[in-house]
Motif scaffolding. Structure first.
Motif, PDB file in Angstrom:
ATOM      1  N   ASP A  50      -9.867  -6.668   9.472  1.00 62.03           N
ATOM      2  CA  ASP A  50      -8.862  -5.799   8.862  1.00 62.03           C
ATOM      3  C   ASP A  50      -8.276  -6.533   7.656  1.00 62.03           C
ATOM      4  N   LEU A  51      -8.467  -5.962   6.474  1.00 65.26           N
ATOM      5  CA  LEU A  51      -7.994  -6.600   5.247  1.00 65.26           C
ATOM      6  C   LEU A  51      -6.606  -6.139   4.811  1.00 65.26           C
ATOM      7  N   THR A  52      -5.957  -5.308   5.597  1.00 69.16           N
ATOM      8  CA  THR A  52      -4.650  -4.781   5.220  1.00 69.16           C
ATOM      9  C   THR A  52      -3.662  -5.885   4.840  1.00 69.16           C
ATOM     10  N   PRO A  53      -3.487  -6.920   5.659  1.00 72.54           N
ATOM     11  CA  PRO A  53      -2.500  -7.944   5.292  1.00 72.54           C
ATOM     12  C   PRO A  53      -2.930  -8.803   4.102  1.00 72.54           C
ATOM     13  N   GLU A  54      -4.198  -8.784   3.749  1.00 73.47           N
ATOM     14  CA  GLU A  54      -4.683  -9.624   2.659  1.00 73.47           C
ATOM     15  C   GLU A  54      -4.596  -8.952   1.291  1.00 73.47           C
ATOM     16  N   LEU A  55      -4.279  -7.672   1.254  1.00 74.82           N
ATOM     17  CA  LEU A  55      -4.255  -6.960  -0.023  1.00 74.82           C
ATOM     18  C   LEU A  55      -3.222  -7.541  -0.987  1.00 74.82           C
ATOM     19  N   ALA A  56      -2.151  -8.065  -0.480  1.00 75.54           N
ATOM     20  CA  ALA A  56      -1.105  -8.626  -1.348  1.00 75.54           C
ATOM     21  C   ALA A  56      -1.648  -9.734  -2.245  1.00 75.54           C
ATOM     22  N   ASP A  57      -2.686 -10.437  -1.790  1.00 77.18           N
ATOM     23  CA  ASP A  57      -3.278 -11.525  -2.568  1.00 77.18           C
ATOM     24  C   ASP A  57      -4.412 -11.064  -3.481  1.00 77.18           C
ATOM     25  N   ALA A  58      -4.783  -9.792  -3.404  1.00 74.95           N
ATOM     26  CA  ALA A  58      -5.922  -9.284  -4.182  1.00 74.95           C
ATOM     27  C   ALA A  58      -5.499  -8.968  -5.622  1.00 74.95           C
ATOM     28  N   PRO A  59      -6.440  -9.071  -6.549  1.00 75.13           N
ATOM     29  CA  PRO A  59      -6.131  -8.753  -7.943  1.00 75.13           C
ATOM     30  C   PRO A  59      -6.206  -7.253  -8.246  1.00 75.13           C
ATOM     31  N   HIS A  60      -6.315  -6.455  -7.193  1.00 75.48           N
ATOM     32  CA  HIS A  60      -6.394  -5.001  -7.355  1.00 75.48           C
ATOM     33  C   HIS A  60      -5.474  -4.325  -6.349  1.00 75.48           C
ATOM     34  N   SER A  61      -5.254  -3.045  -6.517  1.00 75.20           N
ATOM     35  CA  SER A  61      -4.386  -2.295  -5.602  1.00 75.20           C
ATOM     36  C   SER A  61      -5.219  -1.635  -4.506  1.00 75.20           C
ATOM     37  N   GLU A  62      -4.543  -0.945  -3.625  1.00 75.55           N
ATOM     38  CA  GLU A  62      -5.229  -0.240  -2.540  1.00 75.55           C
ATOM     39  C   GLU A  62      -6.085   0.914  -3.066  1.00 75.55           C
ATOM     40  N   LYS A  63      -5.910   1.290  -4.302  1.00 73.22           N
ATOM     41  CA  LYS A  63      -6.702   2.380  -4.885  1.00 73.22           C
ATOM     42  C   LYS A  63      -8.196   2.061  -4.881  1.00 73.22           C
TER      43      LYS A  63
END
Length: 76
Positions: A50-63
């Protein structure tokens, strides 16, 4: 849509089974055909989780997930 457990998702990591799946906000996405997920790895992220908690560190949004069709639901 079919519901999968975290254990079932973990097997779809590109290593144990040929599928490359990730979960985000309770939905499971098949990234097998994505050029960005070769061998189950996307930069420092691994498939089968599950990558939900890792999105904050991503260079992109949930889009980014809008480009993919959910194939299942992650069991709580």
């Amino acid at each position: 849509m079919k519901t999968y457990t975290r254990s079932q998702l973990a097997l779809r990591n590109g290593q144990d089974k040929p599928e490359i799946w990730v979960a985000f906000q309770g939905l499971i996405y098949d990234m097998t055909e994505s050029k960005l997920w070769k061998n189950g790895k996307h930069y420092e992220h691994w498939a089968g989780q599950d990558l939900t908690p890792e999105l904050a560190d991503a260079p992109h949004s949930e889009k980014v997930f809008e480009k993919f069709i959910p194939i299942g639901i992650l069991a709580v």
